[in-house]
Motif scaffolding. Sequence first.
Motif, PDB file in Angstrom:
ATOM      1  N   GLY A  15       6.260 -15.012  -6.350  1.00  0.00           N
ATOM      2  CA  GLY A  15       5.063 -15.244  -7.142  1.00  0.00           C
ATOM      3  C   GLY A  15       4.181 -14.009  -7.228  1.00  0.00           C
ATOM      4  N   SER A  16       4.044 -13.286  -6.117  1.00  0.00           N
ATOM      5  CA  SER A  16       3.225 -12.073  -6.111  1.00  0.00           C
ATOM      6  C   SER A  16       3.846 -10.977  -6.965  1.00  0.00           C
ATOM      7  N   ILE A  17       5.167 -10.839  -6.879  1.00  0.00           N
ATOM      8  CA  ILE A  17       5.856  -9.832  -7.691  1.00  0.00           C
ATOM      9  C   ILE A  17       5.709 -10.154  -9.168  1.00  0.00           C
ATOM     10  N   THR A  18       5.825 -11.430  -9.504  1.00  0.00           N
ATOM     11  CA  THR A  18       5.649 -11.840 -10.895  1.00  0.00           C
ATOM     12  C   THR A  18       4.241 -11.515 -11.386  1.00  0.00           C
ATOM     13  N   ASN A  19       3.237 -11.759 -10.554  1.00  0.00           N
ATOM     14  CA  ASN A  19       1.853 -11.451 -10.936  1.00  0.00           C
ATOM     15  C   ASN A  19       1.667  -9.963 -11.185  1.00  0.00           C
ATOM     16  N   TYR A  20       2.300  -9.124 -10.380  1.00  0.00           N
ATOM     17  CA  TYR A  20       2.180  -7.679 -10.590  1.00  0.00           C
ATOM     18  C   TYR A  20       2.918  -7.268 -11.858  1.00  0.00           C
ATOM     19  N   LEU A  21       4.087  -7.836 -12.082  1.00  0.00           N
ATOM     20  CA  LEU A  21       4.845  -7.518 -13.293  1.00  0.00           C
ATOM     21  C   LEU A  21       4.051  -7.886 -14.539  1.00  0.00           C
ATOM     22  N   LYS A  22       3.278  -8.961 -14.472  1.00  0.00           N
ATOM     23  CA  LYS A  22       2.504  -9.410 -15.631  1.00  0.00           C
ATOM     24  C   LYS A  22       1.435  -8.408 -16.048  1.00  0.00           C
ATOM     25  N   THR A  23       1.086  -7.459 -15.188  1.00  0.00           N
ATOM     26  CA  THR A  23       0.106  -6.430 -15.547  1.00  0.00           C
ATOM     27  C   THR A  23       0.733  -5.337 -16.397  1.00  0.00           C
ATOM     28  N   MET A  24       2.043  -5.428 -16.666  1.00  0.00           N
ATOM     29  CA  MET A  24       2.764  -4.370 -17.393  1.00  0.00           C
ATOM     30  C   MET A  24       3.238  -4.817 -18.772  1.00  0.00           C
ATOM     31  N   SER A  25       2.606  -5.831 -19.343  1.00  0.00           N
ATOM     32  CA  SER A  25       2.976  -6.334 -20.669  1.00  0.00           C
ATOM     33  C   SER A  25       4.467  -6.617 -20.799  1.00  0.00           C
TER      34      SER A  25
ATOM     35  N   LEU B  58       0.827  -1.211   0.000  1.00  0.00           N
ATOM     36  CA  LEU B  58       0.000   0.000   0.000  1.00  0.00           C
ATOM     37  C   LEU B  58       0.857   1.256   0.000  1.00  0.00           C
ATOM     38  N   ALA B  59       1.974   1.228   0.726  1.00  0.00           N
ATOM     39  CA  ALA B  59       2.872   2.385   0.770  1.00  0.00           C
ATOM     40  C   ALA B  59       3.472   2.684  -0.595  1.00  0.00           C
ATOM     41  N   ASN B  60       3.553   1.657  -1.449  1.00  0.00           N
ATOM     42  CA  ASN B  60       4.119   1.839  -2.784  1.00  0.00           C
ATOM     43  C   ASN B  60       3.045   1.821  -3.877  1.00  0.00           C
ATOM     44  N   ASN B  61       1.820   2.125  -3.470  1.00  0.00           N
ATOM     45  CA  ASN B  61       0.695   2.277  -4.407  1.00  0.00           C
ATOM     46  C   ASN B  61       0.422   1.017  -5.226  1.00  0.00           C
ATOM     47  N   ILE B  62       0.574  -0.142  -4.587  1.00  0.00           N
ATOM     48  CA  ILE B  62       0.258  -1.422  -5.215  1.00  0.00           C
ATOM     49  C   ILE B  62      -0.950  -2.002  -4.489  1.00  0.00           C
ATOM     50  N   GLU B  63      -1.913  -2.495  -5.244  1.00  0.00           N
ATOM     51  CA  GLU B  63      -3.152  -2.987  -4.649  1.00  0.00           C
ATOM     52  C   GLU B  63      -2.893  -4.158  -3.709  1.00  0.00           C
ATOM     53  N   GLU B  64      -3.669  -4.194  -2.639  1.00  0.00           N
ATOM     54  CA  GLU B  64      -3.549  -5.268  -1.650  1.00  0.00           C
ATOM     55  C   GLU B  64      -3.851  -6.636  -2.260  1.00  0.00           C
ATOM     56  N   SER B  65      -4.568  -6.642  -3.386  1.00  0.00           N
ATOM     57  CA  SER B  65      -4.913  -7.912  -4.027  1.00  0.00           C
ATOM     58  C   SER B  65      -3.675  -8.676  -4.503  1.00  0.00           C
ATOM     59  N   PHE B  66      -2.525  -8.009  -4.573  1.00  0.00           N
ATOM     60  CA  PHE B  66      -1.294  -8.671  -5.007  1.00  0.00           C
ATOM     61  C   PHE B  66      -0.535  -9.311  -3.848  1.00  0.00           C
ATOM     62  N   LEU B  67      -1.126  -9.289  -2.670  1.00  0.00           N
ATOM     63  CA  LEU B  67      -0.552 -10.076  -1.584  1.00  0.00           C
ATOM     64  C   LEU B  67      -0.610 -11.560  -1.944  1.00  0.00           C
ATOM     65  N   PRO B  68       0.338 -12.360  -1.475  1.00  0.00           N
ATOM     66  CA  PRO B  68       0.178 -13.816  -1.644  1.00  0.00           C
ATOM     67  C   PRO B  68      -1.120 -14.265  -0.988  1.00  0.00           C
ATOM     68  N   LYS B  69      -1.631 -15.404  -1.420  1.00  0.00           N
ATOM     69  CA  LYS B  69      -2.869 -15.928  -0.847  1.00  0.00           C
ATOM     70  C   LYS B  69      -2.716 -16.105   0.664  1.00  0.00           C
ATOM     71  N   PRO B  70      -3.813 -15.952   1.421  1.00  0.00           N
ATOM     72  CA  PRO B  70      -3.747 -16.176   2.876  1.00  0.00           C
ATOM     73  C   PRO B  70      -3.141 -17.544   3.184  1.00  0.00           C
ATOM     74  N   ILE B  71      -2.372 -17.597   4.256  1.00  0.00           N
ATOM     75  CA  ILE B  71      -1.679 -18.832   4.622  1.00  0.00           C
ATOM     76  C   ILE B  71      -2.649 -19.785   5.320  1.00  0.00           C
ATOM     77  N   ARG B  72      -2.790 -20.972   4.784  1.00  0.00           N
ATOM     78  CA  ARG B  72      -3.629 -21.982   5.431  1.00  0.00           C
ATOM     79  C   ARG B  72      -2.813 -22.675   6.522  1.00  0.00           C
ATOM     80  N   PRO B  73      -3.398 -22.857   7.706  1.00  0.00           N
ATOM     81  CA  PRO B  73      -2.655 -23.515   8.794  1.00  0.00           C
ATOM     82  C   PRO B  73      -2.078 -24.870   8.389  1.00  0.00           C
ATOM     83  N   ALA B  74      -2.818 -25.638   7.593  1.00  0.00           N
ATOM     84  CA  ALA B  74      -2.309 -26.951   7.170  1.00  0.00           C
ATOM     85  C   ALA B  74      -1.054 -26.803   6.317  1.00  0.00           C
TER      86      ALA B  74
END
Length: 319
Positions: free
Chosen positions: A177-187, A54-70
């Motif tokens: 993985g999250s950084i790669t997903n954000y980079l993919k939005t930039m063609s 958020l501090a770097n103006n990137i949407e929170e949706s680019f966080l890695p998926k929530p961690i499952r306890p299992a």
Amino acid sequence: MPKNREWTKMGKDILENKAAVSTVEGEAQVIGYLTWYSVGEDLYAREDLRKSLLANNIEESFLPKPIRPADAFRRATKAIETKHSDDENNNKVYKNYIVRNVVSTNEKIQRNIVKEVVDQQGERLEYETEAAKVYFDKKNEQFTFVALDDFAEELAEEAKRLYEINRSHYNGQAVRGSITNYLKTMSPTPVRPSGGVYFVPEKYTENLRNLVQFNSHLSKGEAHMIPLIDSSDNRDMIRQKVLEHLQGTLTECTTALRDDKIPKGKVKAIIDEAKRVVGDFKDYRSLLADTVDHMENHVDLIRQQVQLLLLKDFEDETN
């Protein structure tokens, strides 16, 4: 991933004979950027990542998926595997402690710590399948264990400690993985045969800068964006790399169509990537306007292959 200094050297190598500017960008017309990044293995707290995004103006949706306890349990128990040697009667003896899956249901997971003792020639001297039994109750999110071996008990205690950490922390792979997903939005277009360095069109300058700043503030992160001036050499390089990217995507689709045993999950990933590549091509039409016609043929062929892939039946993935 390579170490940071290796990535820096890689970036320098890829820039050799390329017209790049590292001074004020206004001094030359910039057509885009070469970018690369690395994220070292560490523990990254979910909340810290959220705040940094958020501090770097990137949407929170680019966080890695929530961690499952299992998943935290699996990571923790896998991390304690160890192999070490002991001298016994002047003979080298190796004691290996390996984690093995025993039970995995909707209610619980059981993993055993297996003790294996072998000599220098690899001959098994001892094998204990239940040096420790480690349990995870999914409903109550409870970690318990029973140990018959002193060292296995220490390992189980360490796994329990790591479990508590892993519940709220990601490893480097998840962050990459999250950084790669954000980079993919930039063609992005790969510019190196083995990957790792990309060209990003100038229109995504701010987004790319946000990514670089975010990545550079990670405890073991590094990222760079090197502007490319508008020159015939640079346009030729981009043209060639875009064409190679399209050809590679088309080849993946064609190969998948010919393989009747390819799992559905892999097919979906191929289709998603192909759709992204086709969508990204719009950002290169104006940049490569003078030679774009034959690339359009590749784009049309990829679209056709995607439609064929969507119509074909593939095997379900099995474990």
